[in-house]
Design a protein around this motif. Structure first.
Motif, PDB file in Angstrom:
ATOM      1  N   VAL A 171       2.940  22.824  -3.416  1.00  0.00           N
ATOM      2  CA  VAL A 171       2.655  21.385  -3.464  1.00  0.00           C
ATOM      3  C   VAL A 171       1.239  21.029  -3.005  1.00  0.00           C
ATOM      4  CG1 VAL A 171       5.082  20.746  -3.217  1.00  0.00           C
ATOM      5  CG2 VAL A 171       3.643  20.958  -1.169  1.00  0.00           C
ATOM      6  N   VAL A 172       0.381  22.022  -2.797  1.00  0.00           N
ATOM      7  CA  VAL A 172      -0.992  21.730  -2.397  1.00  0.00           C
ATOM      8  C   VAL A 172      -1.929  21.912  -3.587  1.00  0.00           C
ATOM      9  CG1 VAL A 172      -0.556  22.438  -0.018  1.00  0.00           C
ATOM     10  CG2 VAL A 172      -1.532  24.078  -1.642  1.00  0.00           C
ATOM     11  N   GLN A 173      -3.156  21.361  -3.447  1.00  0.00           N
ATOM     12  CA  GLN A 173      -4.164  21.455  -4.489  1.00  0.00           C
ATOM     13  C   GLN A 173      -5.464  22.006  -3.900  1.00  0.00           C
ATOM     14  OE1 GLN A 173      -3.766  17.130  -5.602  1.00  0.00           O
ATOM     15  NE2 GLN A 173      -3.705  17.941  -7.677  1.00  0.00           N
ATOM     16  N   ASP A 174      -6.334  22.463  -4.781  1.00  0.00           N
ATOM     17  CA  ASP A 174      -7.653  22.917  -4.387  1.00  0.00           C
ATOM     18  C   ASP A 174      -8.532  21.725  -4.015  1.00  0.00           C
ATOM     19  OD1 ASP A 174     -10.623  23.401  -5.759  1.00  0.00           O
ATOM     20  OD2 ASP A 174      -9.908  25.099  -4.555  1.00  0.00           O
ATOM     21  N   ARG A 175      -9.408  21.901  -3.012  1.00  0.00           N
ATOM     22  CA  ARG A 175     -10.224  20.790  -2.517  1.00  0.00           C
ATOM     23  C   ARG A 175     -11.078  20.163  -3.610  1.00  0.00           C
ATOM     24  NH1 ARG A 175     -12.715  23.309   1.102  1.00  0.00           N
ATOM     25  NH2 ARG A 175     -14.912  23.339   0.547  1.00  0.00           N
ATOM     26  N   ASP A 176     -11.752  20.975  -4.405  1.00  0.00           N
ATOM     27  CA  ASP A 176     -12.605  20.427  -5.467  1.00  0.00           C
ATOM     28  C   ASP A 176     -11.777  19.662  -6.489  1.00  0.00           C
ATOM     29  OD1 ASP A 176     -14.861  21.488  -4.288  1.00  0.00           O
ATOM     30  OD2 ASP A 176     -14.863  23.305  -5.519  1.00  0.00           O
ATOM     31  N   GLU A 177     -10.603  20.195  -6.807  1.00  0.00           N
ATOM     32  CA  GLU A 177      -9.691  19.509  -7.729  1.00  0.00           C
ATOM     33  C   GLU A 177      -9.280  18.149  -7.173  1.00  0.00           C
ATOM     34  OE1 GLU A 177      -5.236  20.301  -9.672  1.00  0.00           O
ATOM     35  OE2 GLU A 177      -6.022  21.606  -8.092  1.00  0.00           O
ATOM     36  N   ALA A 201       0.857  -1.186   0.000  1.00  0.00           N
ATOM     37  CA  ALA A 201       0.000   0.000   0.000  1.00  0.00           C
ATOM     38  C   ALA A 201       0.891   1.233   0.000  1.00  0.00           C
ATOM     39  CB  ALA A 201      -0.926   0.000   1.223  1.00  0.00           C
ATOM     40  N   ASP A 202       0.677   2.117  -0.960  1.00  0.00           N
ATOM     41  CA  ASP A 202       1.479   3.334  -1.041  1.00  0.00           C
ATOM     42  C   ASP A 202       0.598   4.554  -0.836  1.00  0.00           C
ATOM     43  OD1 ASP A 202       4.009   4.735  -1.647  1.00  0.00           O
ATOM     44  OD2 ASP A 202       2.798   5.576  -3.260  1.00  0.00           O
ATOM     45  N   HIS A 203       1.093   5.516  -0.070  1.00  0.00           N
ATOM     46  CA  HIS A 203       0.371   6.762   0.202  1.00  0.00           C
ATOM     47  C   HIS A 203       1.069   7.875  -0.559  1.00  0.00           C
ATOM     48  CE1 HIS A 203      -1.407   9.624   3.505  1.00  0.00           C
ATOM     49  NE2 HIS A 203      -1.872   9.869   2.304  1.00  0.00           N
ATOM     50  N   HIS A 204       0.505   8.238  -1.718  1.00  0.00           N
ATOM     51  CA  HIS A 204       1.100   9.310  -2.516  1.00  0.00           C
ATOM     52  C   HIS A 204       0.213  10.546  -2.424  1.00  0.00           C
ATOM     53  CE1 HIS A 204       3.942  10.778  -5.569  1.00  0.00           C
ATOM     54  NE2 HIS A 204       2.933  11.600  -5.821  1.00  0.00           N
ATOM     55  N   TYR A 205       0.746  11.593  -1.818  1.00  0.00           N
ATOM     56  CA  TYR A 205      -0.058  12.776  -1.492  1.00  0.00           C
ATOM     57  C   TYR A 205       0.471  14.051  -2.117  1.00  0.00           C
ATOM     58  CZ  TYR A 205       3.797  13.050   1.828  1.00  0.00           C
ATOM     59  OH  TYR A 205       5.052  13.049   2.375  1.00  0.00           O
ATOM     60  N   LEU A 206       1.517  13.986  -2.919  1.00  0.00           N
ATOM     61  CA  LEU A 206       2.195  15.169  -3.414  1.00  0.00           C
ATOM     62  C   LEU A 206       2.121  15.198  -4.941  1.00  0.00           C
ATOM     63  CD1 LEU A 206       5.332  16.439  -1.639  1.00  0.00           C
ATOM     64  CD2 LEU A 206       5.097  16.818  -4.079  1.00  0.00           C
ATOM     65  N   PHE A 207       1.451  16.220  -5.499  1.00  0.00           N
ATOM     66  CA  PHE A 207       1.192  16.283  -6.932  1.00  0.00           C
ATOM     67  C   PHE A 207       1.565  17.664  -7.487  1.00  0.00           C
ATOM     68  CE2 PHE A 207      -1.538  12.970  -5.297  1.00  0.00           C
ATOM     69  CZ  PHE A 207      -1.454  11.972  -6.264  1.00  0.00           C
ATOM     70  N   PRO A 208       2.860  17.923  -7.734  1.00  0.00           N
ATOM     71  CA  PRO A 208       3.255  19.193  -8.360  1.00  0.00           C
ATOM     72  C   PRO A 208       2.540  19.383  -9.701  1.00  0.00           C
ATOM     73  CG  PRO A 208       5.173  17.997  -7.542  1.00  0.00           C
ATOM     74  CD  PRO A 208       4.013  17.066  -7.442  1.00  0.00           C
ATOM     75  N   ARG A 209       2.222  20.616 -10.033  1.00  0.00           N
ATOM     76  CA  ARG A 209       1.366  20.883 -11.188  1.00  0.00           C
ATOM     77  C   ARG A 209       2.020  20.540 -12.522  1.00  0.00           C
ATOM     78  NH1 ARG A 209      -3.250  22.808  -9.747  1.00  0.00           N
ATOM     79  NH2 ARG A 209      -3.476  23.790  -7.700  1.00  0.00           N
ATOM     80  N   VAL A 210       3.338  20.503 -12.567  1.00  0.00           N
ATOM     81  CA  VAL A 210       4.008  20.199 -13.835  1.00  0.00           C
ATOM     82  C   VAL A 210       4.648  18.812 -13.796  1.00  0.00           C
ATOM     83  CG1 VAL A 210       4.401  22.620 -14.399  1.00  0.00           C
ATOM     84  CG2 VAL A 210       6.112  21.384 -13.051  1.00  0.00           C
ATOM     85  N   GLY A 211       4.172  17.945 -12.912  1.00  0.00           N
ATOM     86  CA  GLY A 211       4.839  16.659 -12.723  1.00  0.00           C
ATOM     87  C   GLY A 211       4.349  15.529 -13.597  1.00  0.00           C
TER      88      GLY A 211
END
Length: 453
Positions: A172-178, A123-133
């Motif tokens: 490194v954060v995102q909008d809740r709806d997104e 099980a992997d917990h991936h929580y970081l999504f840079p916008r240009v990644g």
């Protein structure tokens, strides 16, 4: 799916079935992706089967890793002497530069290491999504398929940045709806609820100090509407407890409960700082905990009350956590450390060797909702198993093979089957070129550090 038959003959066998049967000399037979025979003595003859000589070995269920951050494999060794909050603030700028290529390389390295240390389900917990990644979730999912492990990726998220009083930088954060739209899309695209599934999605906001309460609550509602499980970090450090008290007037556990985050479909990573009342509540609700002893020690976070949690009724599995806070990434070492740390805290009877093995297998399967499919060696269950060589100098003379496996140094892994397919043979991962990969890991880390400035 292959219909090949593999017969492991002449090995010690620890089944972890309902009767907890163990055989000094026995056999396990897999056909396709299922176990078709388990028993004492020599195996029956099967025409055309591949026969594996198990003499000197122990066959056990494959390990289940209940918490990991695969992307961190390319950022190991940094902030080596920091606590959690200082470690995070040092590494966030480096992690902000990850992309689908670096996640692919990192996931290859981390998953290959897990396989070499007996893990069949991760099980992997991936929580970081840079916008240009790029598509980072897709990158790790495809890599898990390539390496050959059963995979439960948790689509993580962060929407509480520094400007809002949280810990992560704004980049490194995102909008809740997104986040909610992307998480539901990931479930619709990837989640496979079939009994022999190799891929199941989990909903996993990161932590109380990086996620708003609104996101936590709506994520729980989404997960339950879609029939998937919930995962987050909780009660890892005293700093987190102080932060929750100052901001919400309650403990992290109380805060999570207010947002709907308890129940048998929920498990928390770490769970170190729970009081007696909280442990009782967690046990009564069947809420699980991913125990990460090496990472907890590496960051000086404390020792989880594993014996108390298990006695209360919480399933407690094992996790290696992120490779940036546990550079070894070895699941078999987590099993040993879990036992040693439990005894250091609660005395020699706090956890026995078979309980430690159960945490690495059946309890982890229960946390993921898969105890009817994996976690023990039983006819009809999936053929996820490990054959450990215990006749070398490191383990020779230890009469109890379970004690040898749990208390000894990591033994050579003779064979690892995942879904009936060999992934490791003779201590070598079959699906990854390790020397080439090692060079790529080094190159990626240098690139990320340079990008961070």
């Amino acid at each position: 799916m292959s219909t090949a038959m593999i017969v492991i003959d002449g090995a010690s066998v620890v089944t972890l079935d309902q009767g907890r049967r163990e055989f000094t000399t026995g056999h396990v037979v897999a056909e396709g992706n299922r176990i078709v025979a388990v028993g004492p003595g020599p195996a029956p003859a099967y025409d055309g089967a591949r026969v594996v000589d198990g003499r000197g070995c122990l066959v056990a269920p494959g390990f289940v890793n209940t918490h990991q951050h695969l992307y961190q494999w390319v950022t190991r060794g940094l902030a080596a002497d920091a606590g959690l909050f200082g470690w995070l603030t040092t590494l966030y700028p480096v992690w902000a530069g990850i992309d689908d290529e670096s996640v692919h390389v990192a996931a290859q390295g981390a998953l290959a290491r897990l396989a070499r240390t007996g893990c069949t389900t991760a099980a992997d917990h991936h929580y970081l999504f840079p916008r240009v990644g790029g598509d980072l979730l897709e990158a790790e999912i495809l890599t898990a398929e390539e390496v050959g492990l059963r995979f439960h990726p948790a689509r993580g998220s962060m929407d509480l940045s520094e400007k809002d009083g949280g810990l992560p930088p704004d980049s490194v954060v995102q909008d809740r709806d997104e986040i909610l739209l992307a998480t539901e899309a990931a479930i619709d695209r990837w989640h496979d609820p079939a009994p022999d599934s190799m891929l199941r999605i989990v909903v996993a906001p990161c932590s109380p100090f990086s996620v708003t309460g609104e996101l936590m609550r709506e994520a729980a509602e989404l997960a339950r509407r879609k029939g998937v499980r919930l995962h987050t970090h909780l009660a890892e450090t005293t700093d987190e407890g102080d932060w929750c008290q100052e901001r919400f007037g309650c403990t992290p556990s109380e805060y999570a409960g207010q947002l709907g985050w308890t129940g048998p479909d929920v498990w928390f990573a770490h769970g170190i700082h729970f009081d007696d009342t909280e442990i009782k509540r967690l046990g009564q609700s069947g809420t699980g905990v991913a125990h990460c002893p090496s990472s907890n020690a590496r960051l000086g976070a404390g020792i989880a009350r594993v014996a108390d949690l298990r006695m209360a009724g919480s399933p407690v599995g094992l996790g290696v956590d992120g490779a940036a806070s546990n550079e070894a990434g070895s699941l078999i070492e987590e099993m040993r450390n879990a036992l040693l740390f439990a005894r250091a805290r609660g005395g020699p009877q706090a956890l026995d060797v078979r309980a430690a093995l159960e945490m690495a297998t059946l309890d982890g399967a229960r946390i993921l909702g898969r105890e009817n499919e994996i976690g023990s060696l039983e006819v009809g269950k999936l053929a996820d198993l490990a054959l450990w060589r215990l006749d070398t100098l490191a383990h020779a003379g230890i009469a109890d093979p379970v004690a040898a496996l749990v208390l000894g140094t990591p033994p050579p892994l003779e064979l690892l089957l995942v879904n009936g397919r060999p992934v490791v043979e003779h201590d070598t991962v079959l699906t990854v070129d390790e020397p080439t990969l090692a060079a790529r890991v080094t190159q990626i880390q240098h690139t990320l550090i340079a990008k961070a400035g």
